[in-house]
Design a protein around this motif. Structure first.
Motif, PDB file in Angstrom:
ATOM      1  N   ARG A  39       0.870  -1.184   0.000  1.00 58.92           N
ATOM      2  CA  ARG A  39       0.000   0.000   0.000  1.00 58.92           C
ATOM      3  C   ARG A  39       0.908   1.236   0.000  1.00 58.92           C
ATOM      4  O   ARG A  39       1.132   1.864   1.038  1.00 58.92           O
ATOM      5  CB  ARG A  39      -0.903  -0.028   1.230  1.00 58.92           C
TER       6      ARG A  39
ATOM      7  N   ARG B 196       0.280  -1.613   9.275  1.00 56.12           N
ATOM      8  CA  ARG B 196      -0.369  -2.105   8.056  1.00 56.12           C
ATOM      9  C   ARG B 196      -1.770  -2.669   8.261  1.00 56.12           C
ATOM     10  O   ARG B 196      -2.360  -3.211   7.342  1.00 56.12           O
ATOM     11  CB  ARG B 196       0.499  -3.180   7.401  1.00 56.12           C
TER      12      ARG B 196
ATOM     13  N   THR C 209      -5.859  -2.703   8.976  1.00 57.92           N
ATOM     14  CA  THR C 209      -6.941  -1.926   8.377  1.00 57.92           C
ATOM     15  C   THR C 209      -8.082  -1.827   9.373  1.00 57.92           C
ATOM     16  O   THR C 209      -8.439  -2.864   9.970  1.00 57.92           O
ATOM     17  CB  THR C 209      -7.436  -2.641   7.104  1.00 57.92           C
TER      18      THR C 209
ATOM     19  N   ASP D 230      -5.581   1.737  14.331  1.00 56.74           N
ATOM     20  CA  ASP D 230      -6.381   0.807  15.148  1.00 56.74           C
ATOM     21  C   ASP D 230      -7.742   1.451  15.459  1.00 56.74           C
ATOM     22  O   ASP D 230      -7.822   2.653  15.773  1.00 56.74           O
ATOM     23  CB  ASP D 230      -5.665   0.450  16.472  1.00 56.74           C
ATOM     24  N   THR D 231      -8.797   0.615  15.401  1.00 55.77           N
ATOM     25  CA  THR D 231     -10.147   1.161  15.611  1.00 55.77           C
ATOM     26  C   THR D 231     -10.313   1.756  17.014  1.00 55.77           C
ATOM     27  O   THR D 231     -11.097   2.686  17.198  1.00 55.77           O
ATOM     28  CB  THR D 231     -11.236   0.098  15.372  1.00 55.77           C
TER      29      THR D 231
ATOM     30  N   TYR E 135      -0.731  -9.261  16.138  1.00 47.67           N
ATOM     31  CA  TYR E 135      -0.313  -9.576  14.770  1.00 47.67           C
ATOM     32  C   TYR E 135      -0.075  -8.277  14.010  1.00 47.67           C
ATOM     33  O   TYR E 135      -0.538  -7.214  14.433  1.00 47.67           O
ATOM     34  CB  TYR E 135      -1.351 -10.455  14.041  1.00 47.67           C
TER      35      TYR E 135
HETATM   36  N1  GSH Z   1      -7.033  -4.215  16.366  1.00 45.13           N
HETATM   37  C1  GSH Z   1      -7.113  -3.752  14.993  1.00 45.13           C
HETATM   38  C2  GSH Z   1      -7.419  -4.939  14.082  1.00 45.13           C
HETATM   39  C3  GSH Z   1      -7.549  -4.561  12.637  1.00 45.13           C
HETATM   40  C4  GSH Z   1      -7.515  -5.784  11.713  1.00 45.13           C
HETATM   41  O1  GSH Z   1      -7.117  -6.883  12.085  1.00 45.13           O
HETATM   42  N2  GSH Z   1      -7.932  -5.559  10.485  1.00 45.13           N
HETATM   43  C5  GSH Z   1      -7.798  -6.576   9.461  1.00 45.13           C
HETATM   44  C6  GSH Z   1      -8.764  -6.278   8.320  1.00 45.13           C
HETATM   45  S1  GSH Z   1     -10.437  -6.211   8.873  1.00 45.13           S
HETATM   46  C7  GSH Z   1      -6.408  -6.454   8.881  1.00 45.13           C
HETATM   47  O2  GSH Z   1      -5.651  -5.599   9.291  1.00 45.13           O
HETATM   48  N3  GSH Z   1      -6.065  -7.284   7.917  1.00 45.13           N
HETATM   49  C8  GSH Z   1      -4.788  -7.185   7.302  1.00 45.13           C
HETATM   50  C9  GSH Z   1      -4.605  -5.974   6.458  1.00 45.13           C
HETATM   51  O3  GSH Z   1      -5.601  -5.320   6.083  1.00 45.13           O
HETATM   52  O4  GSH Z   1      -3.457  -5.655   6.158  1.00 45.13           O
HETATM   53  C10 GSH Z   1      -8.158  -2.650  14.919  1.00 45.13           C
HETATM   54  O5  GSH Z   1      -9.014  -2.570  15.822  1.00 45.13           O
HETATM   55  O6  GSH Z   1      -8.091  -1.812  14.014  1.00 45.13           O
END
Ligand code: GSH
Length: 307
Positions: free
Chosen positions: A42, A53, A55, A67-68, A264
């Protein structure tokens, strides 16, 4: 002064992004949408986040929210009405996020990918293996489907029980707890042909899901990643400098630290502390394409290390 429009860097299938889209709807906000690729690279986003990275990411000028948890905190700060924390529920909805965003989400992911099975593209698998730092084992997820159905059912049953006295929302009034729990049901709904069948025993949850869907996404306008990058490059970060006199580790503005998630996507983002508290840390960094930005992270679920 009018508030600058929030920019959400997201992709439509992303359940964590759906949380934020619903909050835009609830708060009746206009927002700019930058659609990012589901997998890396990206190239227009990394200069802003410094490597983070996951989303979604929210951008307001040259302030970047990763982070949300921190995105929601900032939206609530800027747009306090209507609140996501009604009736004095100021703490527990956040804590509930540790259930919805971690074990509930992980079992929903495994359920979804177990169902999709060998139709998952190889480049997606390779990307998510990098993200997890381990195998994204679709065959194992498919084999574990009976377990994952059980887990999903047990989690949804808690929602059903909470709605058991016919209240419309988990804590009585609509709030963050609804948004966070909904994310998983929404995600399963996008991906599982069997969802109607799976939700049959949970009529209150299905009606609650409908009510949340009806909130909508506010007013969304598409924007290119290049335009978003230019906005960051032209803007100055607006975060004030302040310390945390009770920081248990003596960290203070000016210290150089690296911040990363503890679960992660553990890519350290390095910068100079601008402000910090029990629930946030903001660090200043600069990049040749965007200049100076301030990147904001939550504290729960994140590691802060010196240097
Ligand atoms: N704790 C993070 C978790 C975000 C998360 O795991 N998002 C997923 C997509 S829904 C993600 O990052 N997937 C890998 C990516 O998009 O690179 C939050 O609340 O923003």
């Amino acid at each position: 002064m009018p508030q600058p429009t929030p920019i959400l860097h997201h992709f439509d299938q992303s359940p964590f992004s759906e949380k934020i889209r619903i909050i835009f709807g609830f708060k009746k906000l206009a927002w700019d949408s930058v659609r990012i690729s589901r997998i890396m690279p990206r190239p227009d986003l990394m200069p802003m986040t410094g490597g983070y990275r996951r989303t979604p990411t929210m951008q307001i000028g040259a302030d970047i929210y990763c982070d949300t948890q921190i995105i929601i905190r900032e939206l609530e700060r800027r747009y306090p009405t209507p609140t996501l924390f009604p009736a004095g529920n100021a703490g527990m909805p956040w804590a509930l996020g540790m259930w919805t965003d971690r074990p509930f989400f992980q079992s929903t992911v495994n359920l979804v990918f177990g169902f999709i099975g060998d139709k998952v593209p190889q480049d997606f698998i390779a990307d998510r293996e990098k993200l997890r730092g381990g195998k994204f084992d679709i065959a194992a997820m498919t084999a574990a489907l009976p377990q994952m159905r059980d887990q999903f059912r047990a989690n949804v049953d808690w929602i059903e029980a909470q709605l058991g006295d016919n209240r419309p929302w988990l804590f009585g009034e609509f709030g963050l707890a609804d948004v966070s729990a909904y994310m998983n049901v929404w995600y399963a709904r996008q991906s599982l042909a069997a969802m109607d069948e799976m939700m049959k025993p949970f009529p209150r949850t299905a009606a609650w899901e409908e009510r949340i869907r009806a909130i909508g996404h506010g007013t969304r306008t598409e924007m290119s990643s290049a335009d978003a990058l230019e906005i960051a490059a032209k803007a100055q970060p607006e975060s004030p400098v302040f310390g945390d006199p009770t920081d248990p580790n003596g960290r203070k503005p000016g210290d150089i630290v690296s911040v990363m998630p503890d679960d992660y996507g553990k890519i350290p983002v390095r910068g100079e502390i601008v402000s910090l508290s029990a629930q946030h840390i903001a660090i200043r960094r600069s990049d040749e394409r965007v200049g100076e930005v301030v990147v904001h992270f939550p504290r729960a679920g994140f590691l802060v290390v010196p240097g």
